[in-house]
Write an enzyme that holds these catalytic residues in place. Structure first.
Site, mmCIF file in Angstrom:
data_model
loop_
_atom_site.group_PDB
_atom_site.id
_atom_site.type_symbol
_atom_site.label_atom_id
_atom_site.label_comp_id
_atom_site.label_asym_id
_atom_site.label_seq_id
_atom_site.Cartn_x
_atom_site.Cartn_y
_atom_site.Cartn_z
ATOM 1 N N TYR A 177 0.834 -1.200 0.000
ATOM 2 C CA TYR A 177 0.000 0.000 0.000
ATOM 3 C C TYR A 177 0.868 1.249 0.000
ATOM 4 O O TYR A 177 2.035 1.233 0.409
ATOM 5 C CB TYR A 177 -0.940 0.013 1.211
ATOM 6 C CG TYR A 177 -0.251 0.163 2.551
ATOM 7 C CD1 TYR A 177 -0.022 1.423 3.109
ATOM 8 C CD2 TYR A 177 0.182 -0.950 3.265
ATOM 9 C CE1 TYR A 177 0.600 1.564 4.336
ATOM 10 C CE2 TYR A 177 0.807 -0.823 4.501
ATOM 11 C CZ TYR A 177 1.017 0.438 5.031
ATOM 12 O OH TYR A 177 1.648 0.573 6.249
ATOM 13 N N CYS A 178 0.276 2.349 -0.486
ATOM 14 C CA CYS A 178 0.915 3.661 -0.461
ATOM 15 C C CYS A 178 -0.166 4.711 -0.240
ATOM 16 O O CYS A 178 -1.314 4.380 0.039
ATOM 17 C CB CYS A 178 1.692 3.918 -1.755
ATOM 18 S SG CYS A 178 0.666 3.904 -3.250
ATOM 19 N N THR A 179 0.165 5.975 -0.368
ATOM 20 C CA THR A 179 -0.768 7.044 -0.007
ATOM 21 C C THR A 179 -2.009 7.072 -0.881
ATOM 22 O O THR A 179 -3.137 7.018 -0.396
ATOM 23 C CB THR A 179 -0.068 8.412 -0.068
ATOM 24 O OG1 THR A 179 1.110 8.379 0.730
ATOM 25 C CG2 THR A 179 -0.991 9.514 0.427
#
Length: 291
Positions: A177-179
């Site tokens: 996951y990332c922003t």
């Protein structure tokens, strides 16, 4: 006045990025907008804040172009502009890695609801991987996630290679996951190239997850690349503070940029220490002239 903060990206072929930059700047001329938008031959990666009217006009304008018709905007409300100025630039790559990647080989997109279920069902063969930089994950991340000490996007390929020493590429379920999702589009393809077979990415990133699931399974706040620097996933829940002041070690999630103009280092500080150190990240910077 109320503002909207927009985060969005779309990978699509753009023949003339320079012309798209000019079109954007022309559109923004008479509108109450502040932004940081990058355009390349690969597509657009944008973050902006705008009056609600200007935001609605921009979203409609961008979607009216068939190339960008399927762009998804993630929205937050704000009391003021979240960016200092309007920046629209051409970039060679939307995610700067100085390496080629095949987006068609990326991981499987997982909706927030399914992501929460997967977190609850994870076992010893599951790797929940935070692919953001370390200063982002320091103030907030999914509970139990592996948060590598990445300083730049370019470090990811080597980190992915190193992961194979501790995790079996054939059998490990990688949940990354990332922003906002754009880094996972690229990084999941890199993970597949490195031999990891079961790669999943959080659709819409943490921002999208927060809009649907609040702070469920999340510790701390979310780092954002604008003047706010951090926001809670659930606007009605400030969440727990998991990071500490770099001076006194007291709990804080307040990031500052060093007041010494030639440093500008991002650092964590409680407000008491920030005052004592004149907004600087170190004793050395406090003694400089350009504070």
């Amino acid at each position: 006045m109320e503002y909207l903060v927009l985060a969005y990206y779309i990978f699509t072929e753009i023949e003339n990025p320079e012309y798209e930059v000019k079109k954007h700047k022309k559109f923004f001329e008479s509108r109450d907008v502040a932004c940081r938008i990058y355009i390349s031959h690969e597509g657009i990666n944008g973050q902006m804040s705008a009056s609600k009217q200007a935001a609605e006009e921009y979203m409609g304008w961008l979607k009216s172009d068939p190339r960008f018709a399927h762009v998804e905007f993630k929205l937050h409300e704000a009391d003021e502009q979240a960016f200092a100025k309007k920046t629209v630039k051409v970039r060679k790559q939307l995610v700067a890695m100085d390496a080629d990647y095949d987006l068609n080989q990326g991981g499987e997109h997982v909706a927030p609801e399914k992501w929460a279920e997967m977190l609850e069902q994870q076992d010893e063969k599951t790797l929940v991987l935070d692919v953001r930089n370390d200063y982002e994950s320091e103030i907030g991340h999914f509970a139990g996630a592996y948060c590598p000490k990445l300083k730049t996007f370019r470090e990811f390929p080597q980190m992915a290679e190193d992961l194979k020493k501790d995790y079996d590429p054939e059998n490990t379920k990688v949940m990354m996951y990332c922003t906002g999702g754009i880094r996972c589009e690229v990084y999941s393809a890199v993970m597949k190239e490195k031999g990891f077979k079961n790669v999943f990415q959080l659709d819409g990133g943490v921002i999208g997850y927060g809009k649907k699931m609040g702070s469920k399974h999340w510790d701390g706040k979310l780092f954002v690349f604008d003047d706010r620097l951090s926001v809670p996933l659930n606007p009605n829940d400030p969440g727990t503070v998991i990071s500490r002041c770099s001076f006194c070690n007291e709990p804080t999630d307040q990031y500052l940029n060093c007041a010494y103009m030639d440093c500008n280092e991002l650092f964590l500080s409680c407000m008491r220490c920030a005052k004592e150190h004149k907004g600087c990240c170190s004793e050395k910077c406090m003694g400089e002239k350009r504070v």
